[in-house]
Design an enzyme around this catalytic site. Sequence first.
Site, PDB file in Angstrom:
ATOM      1  N   LYS A  45       0.858  -1.178   0.000  1.00  0.00           N
ATOM      2  CA  LYS A  45       0.000   0.000   0.000  1.00  0.00           C
ATOM      3  C   LYS A  45       0.900   1.235   0.000  1.00  0.00           C
ATOM      4  O   LYS A  45       1.959   1.232   0.647  1.00  0.00           O
ATOM      5  CB  LYS A  45      -0.899  -0.014   1.245  1.00  0.00           C
ATOM      6  CG  LYS A  45      -1.778   1.222   1.412  1.00  0.00           C
ATOM      7  CD  LYS A  45      -2.833   1.359   0.317  1.00  0.00           C
ATOM      8  CE  LYS A  45      -3.657   2.639   0.470  1.00  0.00           C
ATOM      9  NZ  LYS A  45      -4.498   2.893  -0.727  1.00  0.00           N
ATOM     10  N   CYS A 131      -2.290   9.414  -7.034  1.00  0.00           N
ATOM     11  CA  CYS A 131      -3.411   9.146  -6.135  1.00  0.00           C
ATOM     12  C   CYS A 131      -4.520  10.170  -6.373  1.00  0.00           C
ATOM     13  O   CYS A 131      -4.296  11.369  -6.199  1.00  0.00           O
ATOM     14  CB  CYS A 131      -2.981   9.197  -4.674  1.00  0.00           C
ATOM     15  SG  CYS A 131      -4.412   9.050  -3.583  1.00  0.00           S
ATOM     16  N   SER A 195      -6.015   3.982 -11.293  1.00  0.00           N
ATOM     17  CA  SER A 195      -7.439   4.046 -11.641  1.00  0.00           C
ATOM     18  C   SER A 195      -7.727   5.284 -12.492  1.00  0.00           C
ATOM     19  O   SER A 195      -6.989   6.266 -12.459  1.00  0.00           O
ATOM     20  CB  SER A 195      -8.274   4.081 -10.368  1.00  0.00           C
ATOM     21  OG  SER A 195      -7.804   5.096  -9.513  1.00  0.00           O
ATOM     22  N   GLY A 220     -10.943  -2.063 -13.104  1.00  0.00           N
ATOM     23  CA  GLY A 220     -11.629  -3.229 -13.674  1.00  0.00           C
ATOM     24  C   GLY A 220     -11.856  -3.121 -15.174  1.00  0.00           C
ATOM     25  O   GLY A 220     -11.126  -2.413 -15.875  1.00  0.00           O
ATOM     26  N   GLY A 248      -4.321  -2.599 -15.072  1.00  0.00           N
ATOM     27  CA  GLY A 248      -5.627  -2.066 -15.464  1.00  0.00           C
ATOM     28  C   GLY A 248      -6.457  -3.078 -16.213  1.00  0.00           C
ATOM     29  O   GLY A 248      -6.120  -3.458 -17.327  1.00  0.00           O
ATOM     30  N   GLY A 270      -5.501  -5.573  -9.796  1.00  0.00           N
ATOM     31  CA  GLY A 270      -6.106  -4.814  -8.711  1.00  0.00           C
ATOM     32  C   GLY A 270      -7.521  -5.283  -8.402  1.00  0.00           C
ATOM     33  O   GLY A 270      -7.741  -6.148  -7.550  1.00  0.00           O
ATOM     34  N   THR A 271      -8.488  -4.739  -9.121  1.00  0.00           N
ATOM     35  CA  THR A 271      -9.902  -5.045  -8.856  1.00  0.00           C
ATOM     36  C   THR A 271     -10.173  -6.549  -8.829  1.00  0.00           C
ATOM     37  O   THR A 271     -10.852  -7.048  -7.916  1.00  0.00           O
ATOM     38  CB  THR A 271     -10.785  -4.362  -9.928  1.00  0.00           C
ATOM     39  OG1 THR A 271     -10.641  -2.940  -9.807  1.00  0.00           O
ATOM     40  CG2 THR A 271     -12.251  -4.735  -9.750  1.00  0.00           C
TER      41      THR A 271
HETATM   42  C1  DHB Z   1      -5.466   5.704  -3.051  1.00  0.00           C
HETATM   43  C2  DHB Z   1      -5.916   5.486  -4.326  1.00  0.00           C
HETATM   44  C3  DHB Z   1      -5.024   5.455  -5.355  1.00  0.00           C
HETATM   45  O1  DHB Z   1      -5.414   5.230  -6.633  1.00  0.00           O
HETATM   46  C4  DHB Z   1      -3.679   5.644  -5.102  1.00  0.00           C
HETATM   47  O2  DHB Z   1      -2.815   5.625  -6.106  1.00  0.00           O
HETATM   48  C5  DHB Z   1      -3.225   5.859  -3.823  1.00  0.00           C
HETATM   49  C6  DHB Z   1      -4.117   5.878  -2.787  1.00  0.00           C
HETATM   50  C7  DHB Z   1      -6.412   5.755  -1.947  1.00  0.00           C
HETATM   51  O3  DHB Z   1      -7.499   6.301  -2.127  1.00  0.00           O
HETATM   52  O4  DHB Z   1      -6.064   5.264  -0.861  1.00  0.00           O
END
Ligand code: DHB
Length: 312
Positions: A45, A131, A195, A220, A248, A270-271
């Site tokens: 994360k 993000c 995303s 997704g 992606g 991811g998704t």
């Molecule tokens: C979060 C979402 C993201 O796409 C990212 O790159 C980093 C953090 C989030 O909302 O936690």
Amino acid sequence: MVSTATKIGNFDFDNCLMNAAGVYCMTREELAEIDASLAGSFVTKTGTLEARDGNPEPRYADTLLGSINSMGLPNKGFDYYLDYVTELQNQPNSKNHFLSLVGLSPAETHTILKQVEASDYTGLVELNLSCPNVPGKPQIAYDFETTTEILTEVFSYYTKPLGVKLPPYFDIVHFDQAAAVFNQFPLTFVNCVNSIGNGLVIDDETVLIRPKNGFGGIGGDYIKPTALANVHAFYQRLNPSIQIIGTGGVKSGRDAFEHILCGASMVQIGTALHQEGPAIFERITNELKAIMSEKGYEKIEDFRGKLNYIEA
Ligand code: DHB
């Protein structure tokens, strides 16, 4: 014998499939589950200087075609993840890993990266420039001037292997401009894509997630064509020393195959990982290997970047 092994920089991976940052990577326990799966690696994360609770729930929702999230960077603080990847790095036969990081300001990003530079960790770092979910903080990588400033400063002190996580771009001129920025720096990789930021999904008459009145990052099926376009656009434009990680819309071996065909050296999930759990790595690896053997490919270099065009 068909192999899905790959290499990013000087780091070897037995499998080119792994999680995407944000999914199954908040705690040591989740990361250990990915590590124990058939995934070739994990990314943590995205860690900030201080731990964060993130946005109010509900902040993630699955939909028929993917997902929407506005997590707001909940994380245990970058040092939690730095400690874990360093601990693993010092174990014999450990896989190689990716540490995802970003500050809430350029100054905080430099504070974090200077601590990583000074640490015992010698592995890969993914600097998250994309993000979309922290209220009041625009995505860094949509601002080419700020991106250039941050990377110029970073490479004045940072000497370890570094890549960047990018948002999707949607215009050919932006592909050109972004690639011109990234080509100025000794990046090990770019990861395309985060995303699609700030979509909106509605159930009956109400948004699906609480933060930002329902606006959130889309993942997704919705985003695979955009992800493939970004992977291929950067594959065509970046110095060959900068590798591409494709992320992606991957939920099958065919999807992973397409990302590699577009130029990806590693593929993140991811998704679909959120929806299916870590057993997904075995299923998609088997599907990818079946496609490769049917086509007579023994390794991913046999088809990586070899997308065919329709001639005039
Ligand atoms: C979060 C979402 C993201 O796409 C990212 O790159 C980093 C953090 C989030 O909302 O936690």
